[in-house]
Design a protein around this motif. Structure first.
Motif, PDB file in Angstrom:
ATOM      1  N   THR A   5       0.638  -1.231  -0.089  1.00 49.68           N
ATOM      2  CA  THR A   5      -0.068   0.016   0.085  1.00 49.68           C
ATOM      3  C   THR A   5       0.822   1.188  -0.258  1.00 49.68           C
ATOM      4  OG1 THR A   5      -1.703  -1.156   1.319  1.00 49.68           O
ATOM      5  CG2 THR A   5      -1.715   1.141   1.182  1.00 49.68           C
ATOM      6  N   SER A  54       2.743   1.352  -3.601  1.00 47.77           N
ATOM      7  CA  SER A  54       1.933   2.055  -4.342  1.00 47.77           C
ATOM      8  C   SER A  54       1.618   3.400  -4.252  1.00 47.77           C
ATOM      9  CB  SER A  54       0.836   1.059  -4.392  1.00 47.77           C
ATOM     10  OG  SER A  54       1.070  -0.334  -4.520  1.00 47.77           O
ATOM     11  N   TRP A  55       1.154   3.984  -3.048  1.00 48.79           N
ATOM     12  CA  TRP A  55       0.602   5.308  -3.040  1.00 48.79           C
ATOM     13  C   TRP A  55       1.928   6.248  -3.264  1.00 48.79           C
ATOM     14  CZ3 TRP A  55      -3.635   7.007  -4.233  1.00 48.79           C
ATOM     15  CH2 TRP A  55      -4.648   6.296  -3.809  1.00 48.79           C
ATOM     16  N   VAL A  92       2.436   6.464  -6.908  1.00 43.76           N
ATOM     17  CA  VAL A  92       1.399   7.303  -7.746  1.00 43.76           C
ATOM     18  C   VAL A  92       1.659   8.762  -7.273  1.00 43.76           C
ATOM     19  CG1 VAL A  92      -1.312   7.855  -7.304  1.00 43.76           C
ATOM     20  CG2 VAL A  92      -0.666   5.685  -7.428  1.00 43.76           C
ATOM     21  N   ILE A 122       2.401   6.185 -12.150  1.00 40.54           N
ATOM     22  CA  ILE A 122       1.108   6.092 -11.678  1.00 40.54           C
ATOM     23  C   ILE A 122       0.385   4.760 -12.126  1.00 40.54           C
ATOM     24  CG2 ILE A 122      -1.129   7.488 -11.969  1.00 40.54           C
ATOM     25  CD1 ILE A 122       0.444   9.895 -12.643  1.00 40.54           C
ATOM     26  N   LEU A 123       0.352   4.424 -13.118  1.00 34.32           N
ATOM     27  CA  LEU A 123      -0.221   2.832 -13.896  1.00 34.32           C
ATOM     28  C   LEU A 123       0.321   1.964 -12.953  1.00 34.32           C
ATOM     29  CD1 LEU A 123      -2.068   2.031 -16.101  1.00 34.32           C
ATOM     30  CD2 LEU A 123       0.328   1.414 -17.112  1.00 34.32           C
ATOM     31  N   GLY A 147       1.494   1.760  -9.687  1.00 42.10           N
ATOM     32  CA  GLY A 147       0.970   2.035  -8.381  1.00 42.10           C
ATOM     33  C   GLY A 147      -0.435   1.989  -8.289  1.00 42.10           C
ATOM     34  N   VAL A 148      -1.118   2.366  -9.095  1.00 47.25           N
ATOM     35  CA  VAL A 148      -2.659   2.049  -8.966  1.00 47.25           C
ATOM     36  C   VAL A 148      -3.037   0.606  -9.214  1.00 47.25           C
ATOM     37  CG1 VAL A 148      -4.832   2.437 -10.417  1.00 47.25           C
ATOM     38  CG2 VAL A 148      -3.526   4.436  -9.886  1.00 47.25           C
ATOM     39  N   PHE A 149      -2.260  -0.123 -10.228  1.00 50.48           N
ATOM     40  CA  PHE A 149      -2.897  -1.473 -10.433  1.00 50.48           C
ATOM     41  C   PHE A 149      -1.912  -2.427  -9.380  1.00 50.48           C
ATOM     42  CE2 PHE A 149      -4.359   0.120 -14.144  1.00 50.48           C
ATOM     43  CZ  PHE A 149      -5.649  -0.751 -14.426  1.00 50.48           C
ATOM     44  N   LEU A 174      -2.033  -1.589  -6.142  1.00 56.19           N
ATOM     45  CA  LEU A 174      -3.184  -1.387  -5.141  1.00 56.19           C
ATOM     46  C   LEU A 174      -4.246  -2.557  -5.702  1.00 56.19           C
ATOM     47  CD1 LEU A 174      -3.269   2.329  -4.764  1.00 56.19           C
ATOM     48  CD2 LEU A 174      -2.676   0.749  -2.946  1.00 56.19           C
ATOM     49  N   ARG A 175      -4.674  -2.885  -6.716  1.00 55.47           N
ATOM     50  CA  ARG A 175      -5.462  -3.800  -7.129  1.00 55.47           C
ATOM     51  C   ARG A 175      -4.791  -5.111  -7.239  1.00 55.47           C
ATOM     52  NH1 ARG A 175      -9.189  -1.561 -11.893  1.00 55.47           N
ATOM     53  NH2 ARG A 175      -9.907  -3.753 -11.343  1.00 55.47           N
TER      54      ARG A 175
END
Length: 121
Positions: A9, A12-13, A16, A51-52, A54-56, A58-59
């Motif tokens: 987490t 990732s953030w 991002v 960014i991409l 980091g966001v993915f 998180l998923r």
């Protein structure tokens, strides 16, 4: 159910935020009336990749973890053309982030995402 590790987490953030701040900063370098500068476009694309990933991550997407590794290796290569201290700093950052990305808990989280069985914090 695999819960997302706190380290994933945070990383990732972090990426991002780094990507978004860098994108906002470098987007101001686009100037109308000047010939197209591909280097600015390239820098913005690299920021979008941060960014991409980091966001993915998180998923729980495993490919995003590997994209982040490639992103960091790219920066290590770039820093090799700058100062030794910059290279050392990138290598140290890479080592710490890679250690967290590939710990057993993180690997289980990313494996769980492929199976559709993970839970986020």
């Amino acid at each position: 159910m695999n819960k997302r590790p706190l380290s994933i987490t945070v990383i990732s953030w972090l990426f991002v935020a780094v990507g978004a701040i860098g994108l906002a900063y470098h987007a101001t370098e686009f100037k109308t009336g000047r010939p197209f500068q591909s280097d600015v476009l390239w820098v913005c694309l690299v920021r979008l990749l941060a960014i991409l990933s980091g966001v993915f991550m998180l998923r729980g997407s495993n490919w995003a973890r590997w994209l982040l590794v490639v992103w960091m290796v790219y920066h290590i290569i770039l820093s090799a053309f700058h100062s030794l201290s910059e290279l050392v700093m990138h290598l140290l950052l890479f080592s710490v982030v890679a250690w967290f990305l590939f710990r057993p808990q993180a690997s289980a989280y990313f494996r769980g995402a492929r199976n559709g069985s993970h839970q986020t914090e």
